[in-house]
Write an enzyme that holds these catalytic residues in place. Structure first.
Site, PDB file in Angstrom:
ATOM      1  N   SER A 182       2.759  -0.125  -6.563  1.00 56.00           N
ATOM      2  CA  SER A 182       2.501   0.953  -5.609  1.00 56.00           C
ATOM      3  C   SER A 182       2.319   2.316  -6.263  1.00 56.00           C
ATOM      4  O   SER A 182       1.636   3.170  -5.713  1.00 56.00           O
ATOM      5  CB  SER A 182       3.640   1.026  -4.591  1.00 56.00           C
ATOM      6  OG  SER A 182       4.884   1.224  -5.236  1.00 56.00           O
ATOM      7  N   HIS A 210      -0.072  -3.271  -1.067  1.00 56.88           N
ATOM      8  CA  HIS A 210      -1.292  -2.542  -1.432  1.00 56.88           C
ATOM      9  C   HIS A 210      -2.438  -3.487  -1.780  1.00 56.88           C
ATOM     10  O   HIS A 210      -3.429  -3.066  -2.370  1.00 56.88           O
ATOM     11  CB  HIS A 210      -1.010  -1.594  -2.601  1.00 56.88           C
ATOM     12  CG  HIS A 210       0.023  -0.571  -2.267  1.00 56.88           C
ATOM     13  ND1 HIS A 210      -0.283   0.604  -1.595  1.00 56.88           N
ATOM     14  CD2 HIS A 210       1.361  -0.551  -2.453  1.00 56.88           C
ATOM     15  CE1 HIS A 210       0.828   1.298  -1.413  1.00 56.88           C
ATOM     16  NE2 HIS A 210       1.844   0.624  -1.920  1.00 56.88           N
ATOM     17  N   LYS A 240      -0.441  -0.183   5.622  1.00 61.68           N
ATOM     18  CA  LYS A 240      -1.312   0.460   4.627  1.00 61.68           C
ATOM     19  C   LYS A 240      -2.776   0.221   5.007  1.00 61.68           C
ATOM     20  O   LYS A 240      -3.224   0.834   5.963  1.00 61.68           O
ATOM     21  CB  LYS A 240      -0.881   0.030   3.252  1.00 61.68           C
ATOM     22  CG  LYS A 240       0.532   0.628   3.072  1.00 61.68           C
ATOM     23  CD  LYS A 240       1.248   0.550   1.857  1.00 61.68           C
ATOM     24  CE  LYS A 240       2.558   1.331   2.061  1.00 61.68           C
ATOM     25  NZ  LYS A 240       3.655   0.824   1.273  1.00 61.68           N
TER      26      LYS A 240
HETATM   27  C1  LIG Z   1       5.069   0.732   1.396  1.00 60.93           C
HETATM   28  C2  LIG Z   1       5.638  -0.428   0.688  1.00 60.93           C
HETATM   29  C3  LIG Z   1       6.603  -1.239   1.281  1.00 60.93           C
HETATM   30  C4  LIG Z   1       7.237  -0.890   2.596  1.00 60.93           C
HETATM   31  O1  LIG Z   1       6.420  -1.210   3.660  1.00 60.93           O
HETATM   32  P1  LIG Z   1       6.633  -0.425   5.052  1.00 60.93           P
HETATM   33  O2  LIG Z   1       5.887  -1.252   6.025  1.00 60.93           O
HETATM   34  O3  LIG Z   1       6.085   0.935   4.858  1.00 60.93           O
HETATM   35  O4  LIG Z   1       8.103  -0.413   5.309  1.00 60.93           O
HETATM   36  C5  LIG Z   1       7.016  -2.353   0.611  1.00 60.93           C
HETATM   37  N1  LIG Z   1       6.531  -2.657  -0.612  1.00 60.93           N
HETATM   38  C6  LIG Z   1       5.619  -1.902  -1.221  1.00 60.93           C
HETATM   39  C7  LIG Z   1       5.121  -2.300  -2.557  1.00 60.93           C
HETATM   40  C8  LIG Z   1       5.155  -0.746  -0.605  1.00 60.93           C
HETATM   41  O5  LIG Z   1       4.276   0.030  -1.221  1.00 60.93           O
END
Ligand SMILES: *Cc1c(COP(=O)(O)O)cnc(C)c1O
Length: 386
Positions: A182, A210, A240
């Site tokens: 991320s 991602h 995302k």
């Molecule tokens: C954003 C993210 C999460 C968390 O997901 P949410 O739905 O925002 O709680 C988990 N793992 C990674 C790698 C992320 O980038």
């Protein structure tokens, strides 16, 4: 002063003195790529809305229609009365996209990881986790109360070493990694890890927050190499590229059924709001129906890395590491003066000494803007930090 407030104030002062104190800034998103802050409109490179679907008319309409039909909240956890039919439909769609038997939707990605990992590993078991894995994978690992080892980032030989040394001492071993990292934007060696897991009877779990919608034709990091890598636990988020909110696990039918029975963040938390499920379904229609859209964020990121002579972007995320927290703050302020929003990323989100600007490219970023920000970074940020 009350001892509680004294405690909080001292903690904040400590953060402040290390330039690690953070604060909220009102941010109004406009049209997918713009953000208004303090009355100023900035072109944002800090949204994970890679396909700009959070603002897509069809996705918005689907959310409104579902709200009209089902209400704003689901009213209970899914095992009680919260299991409105859109959730099953969404799970079937996710499973089909990922090539698994079944899927299980959670309230968010964080909740998914906090729930899934302790179902699969407990006392007497071992979790192997990449040092740069997302914070919520570490949170889930801690909840197992079992053993864990951190392996060097993307270092398959280190994982093998750990398995050879420790596999026999534990009943079950789970290998946990981001599929797309991320804060670094690189991909995990998913096929190699899958092979290693199979040979040592360990279970591989990837967090594809991602990856979905932007990598592997939109199907995620397990498909980055073309064929499907054998990853039995593909976790991800709907917040995302999918543009809305919610988390999921794609896995076999028995594993999903076990989650529905045992994952505490599934059992004891209210089901996703209907608008989120409907929005995700509409977004998945767009993702599966428009390969050109799905390909665009990575192409934009590559235009940026080419302009800066950096290694080719592997995902829509490109870090420009500047070192200490104050350098990251300065670089971000400089870009903000030029009309760009690139939020500085500081420890503890990233390791000390690797504070950075994290650029996230979306389908809608204009090519000229990418050229301009690349020139600014080359002349003002990279020249400074050299
Ligand atoms: C954003 C993210 C999460 C968390 O997901 P949410 O739905 O925002 O709680 C988990 N793992 C990674 C790698 C992320 O980038």
């Amino acid at each position: 002063m009350h001892s509680l407030d004294e405690f909080a104030t001292a903690k904040l002062t400590e953060l402040e003195s290390n330039q690690l104190r953070r604060s909220l800034v009102d941010s109004t998103r406009v049209g997918g790529i713009w953000v208004e802050r303090d009355g100023k409109r900035l072109l944002s490179f800090s949204c994970n809305d890679y396909l700009n679907l959070s603002q897509h008319p069809a996705v918005i309409e689907a959310a409104i229609a579902a709200t009209r039909q089902h209400g704003v909240g689901s009213g209970a956890s899914r095992l009680v009365t919260g299991n409105y039919p859109l959730l099953g439909e969404l799970e079937a769609r996710l499973a089909a996209l990922k090539g698994t038997e079944a899927a299980c939707v959670f309230g968010s990605g964080y909740l998914a990881n906090a729930g899934i990992i302790p179902v699969l590993a407990g006392r007497g078991d071992l979790v192997l986790i990449d040092e740069l894995a997302h914070a919520c994978l570490f949170a889930g690992t801690q909840l197992t109360r079992g053993a864990s080892h951190i392996f060097r980032h993307n270092d398959v030989a280190h994982v093998e070493e750990l398995l050879t040394a420790h596999r026999a001492n534990y009943k079950r071993v789970l290998i946990v990694t981001d599929g797309v990292f991320s804060m670094d934007g690189d991909l995990a060696p998913v096929a190699e890890l899958a092979d290693l897991a199979r040979r040592h009877d360990a279970w591989l779990m990837t967090d594809d927050a991602h990856g979905l919608g932007v990598i592997g034709g939109g199907r995620g990091s397990s498909f980055a190499g073309g064929d499907r890598a054998d990853v039995p636990l593909q976790m991800g988020t709907l917040s995302k590229a999918v543009g809305g909110y919610g988390g999921y696990l794609c896995a076999s039918r028995p594993v999903v059924e076990l989650m529905r029975n045992r994952a505490r963040t599934f059992v004891y938390s209210t089901a996703l709001p209907p608008a989120s499920a409907a929005a995700a379904l509409a977004a998945l229609d767009l993702i599966t129906g428009d390969p050109a859209l799905v390909a665009r964020p990575l192409a934009k990121a590559r235009a940026f890395t080419r302009a800066l002579n950096l290694p080719d972007a592997q995902s829509p995320i490109v870090p420009v590491i500047v070192g200490d927290a104050s350098a990251a703050l300065d670089a971000s302020a400089l870009l903000q003066d030029e009309g760009f929003l690139v939020v500085p990323i500081r420890p503890p989100t990233v390791p000390a000494g690797t504070a950075r600007l994290r650029f996230a490219f979306t389908a809608g970023h204009p090519d000229e803007a990418i050229e301009r920000i690349a020139a600014l970074v080359r002349e003002q940020v990279m020249a400074e930090s050299r």
